[in-house]
Scaffold this motif. Sequence first.
Motif, short mmCIF file in Angstrom:
data_model
loop_
_atom_site.label_atom_id
_atom_site.label_comp_id
_atom_site.label_asym_id
_atom_site.label_seq_id
_atom_site.Cartn_x
_atom_site.Cartn_y
_atom_site.Cartn_z
N ALA A 187 0.80 -1.21 0.00
CA ALA A 187 0.00 0.00 0.00
C ALA A 187 0.83 1.27 0.00
CB ALA A 187 -0.92 0.01 1.22
N VAL A 188 2.04 1.23 0.52
CA VAL A 188 2.83 2.44 0.65
C VAL A 188 4.31 2.07 0.76
CG1 VAL A 188 2.49 2.43 3.14
CG2 VAL A 188 3.21 4.53 2.05
N THR A 189 5.18 2.93 0.27
CA THR A 189 6.61 2.73 0.42
C THR A 189 7.30 4.05 0.66
OG1 THR A 189 8.61 1.74 -0.55
CG2 THR A 189 7.16 2.93 -2.05
N ASN A 190 8.40 4.02 1.38
CA ASN A 190 9.32 5.15 1.44
C ASN A 190 10.71 4.62 1.72
OD1 ASN A 190 9.62 4.76 4.22
ND2 ASN A 190 8.82 6.73 4.79
N GLY A 191 11.66 5.50 1.89
CA GLY A 191 13.04 5.07 2.12
C GLY A 191 13.93 5.45 0.97
N SER A 192 15.20 5.43 1.20
CA SER A 192 16.15 5.98 0.24
C SER A 192 16.72 4.91 -0.67
CB SER A 192 17.31 6.64 0.98
OG SER A 192 18.00 5.67 1.73
N GLY A 193 16.97 5.30 -1.89
CA GLY A 193 17.64 4.43 -2.85
C GLY A 193 18.59 5.25 -3.68
N GLY A 194 18.33 5.28 -4.97
CA GLY A 194 19.25 5.96 -5.87
C GLY A 194 19.40 7.44 -5.62
N LEU A 195 18.32 8.10 -5.19
CA LEU A 195 18.41 9.55 -5.01
C LEU A 195 19.44 9.93 -3.96
CD1 LEU A 195 14.66 10.64 -5.21
CD2 LEU A 195 16.47 11.05 -6.88
N LEU A 196 19.59 9.11 -2.94
CA LEU A 196 20.57 9.39 -1.90
C LEU A 196 21.99 9.17 -2.41
CD1 LEU A 196 20.25 10.27 1.10
CD2 LEU A 196 20.76 7.92 1.71
N ALA A 197 22.15 8.26 -3.37
CA ALA A 197 23.48 7.94 -3.89
C ALA A 197 24.01 8.99 -4.86
CB ALA A 197 23.45 6.58 -4.59
N ALA A 232 17.37 11.15 7.24
CA ALA A 232 16.53 11.36 8.42
C ALA A 232 15.64 10.13 8.63
CB ALA A 232 15.69 12.62 8.25
N SER A 233 16.27 9.03 9.01
CA SER A 233 15.57 7.74 9.06
C SER A 233 14.46 7.71 10.09
CB SER A 233 16.58 6.61 9.34
OG SER A 233 17.57 6.56 8.34
N GLU A 234 14.67 8.33 11.24
CA GLU A 234 13.61 8.33 12.25
C GLU A 234 12.37 9.06 11.73
OE1 GLU A 234 14.24 9.10 16.30
OE2 GLU A 234 16.17 8.08 16.40
N GLU A 235 12.60 10.18 11.06
CA GLU A 235 11.48 10.91 10.49
C GLU A 235 10.78 10.09 9.41
OE1 GLU A 235 8.71 13.89 9.98
OE2 GLU A 235 10.15 13.54 11.59
N GLU A 236 11.57 9.35 8.61
CA GLU A 236 10.99 8.49 7.60
C GLU A 236 10.10 7.43 8.23
OE1 GLU A 236 14.44 8.79 4.15
OE2 GLU A 236 14.31 7.00 5.40
N GLY A 237 10.54 6.86 9.36
CA GLY A 237 9.72 5.87 10.05
C GLY A 237 8.40 6.46 10.52
N LYS A 238 8.45 7.69 11.03
CA LYS A 238 7.23 8.35 11.48
C LYS A 238 6.29 8.64 10.30
CE LYS A 238 9.52 10.55 15.43
NZ LYS A 238 9.98 11.83 16.01
#
Length: 325
Positions: free
Chosen positions: A132-142, A273-279
Amino acid sequence: MKIGLKCRLALVFGLIALLGTSAWAGGGSQAEKSDKITLGMVSIDVNDSGNARAINGATARAKELGWDVITIDAHGNADEANSAIQNLALRGTQIIIDLVFPVTSLGSGLRAAEQSGAVVGTWGGGLGSTVAVTNGSGGLLAEPIVAQMVKDLGGKGSILALTYHTGQVARERELVLDSVLKDYPDIKVTKNEVRIPGYLQDGAEFASAWLAAHPRGSEPLAIWGSWDDPALGAIASMKQQGRDDVKVYGQNGNIDAIVAVESGWMTATAWEASEEEGKVLVDTLKQALEAGKSWTPKAAEVPAVVVSTQNVADFIRQHPEAAGR
């Protein structure tokens, strides 16, 4: 954020409707049918700093909402992850988050979640037909890290790339590396695959052998980790061999990496900002659960910051917690 952003991390939120007898296919929402919501999280490695921070953020938000939380360490094993998701689904867990495992590796788990009516989200795992939903870093962070590394090398030299193909995020970052380096034929790349668990030790061992084959002064040299920890393992070997001539790049910006940048051993990392991503992930999954069939795709951004030897002092002053202060 108080400092200028050097890159922005796009977080894509979307829904592909679930089928069968799940609440998504019905008229009401699952949230209306349950007095107590349980969030189950399946992590590729709970000891990894990025995973741990995302879990902490998601847990904190879930507790604020009055949810129960279950966290499972899959030890880098997709079979364990599938079994964990299946078990969560069987016990009636309403919301499940996969951390880093590609959805293409979670077929049996996602099918079980779909059949149970659970809402599934991923942190860095991508979207699939039952997610239903996704977030988190991939290519953009690299992208900014690879660009800086190529610039620092002057477009020539040798790179040791510490890769990891079980994780979706690491795969995406390696694709960015490959894409950029196609335009730099004078840069030679040696790739070594690290393991979970064992990435620190693997990084150190691969770096030790690579350093021996690339003596000081031979050419511009760099070590690139698909996330911070393998690169930190490589730094341990550099210290043992007295090799301060090699530039080192990581991604995620965990505490040890920020400290390594501060001390000059790591050249740059991208602080996520992984904690914020989790929230944000929990908040969006809550919206999806409540919306049911009316849920529509969403997009949001959580900022990431490139931390280098040039700006690390200012960064730590504004974000002392990022360096464990």
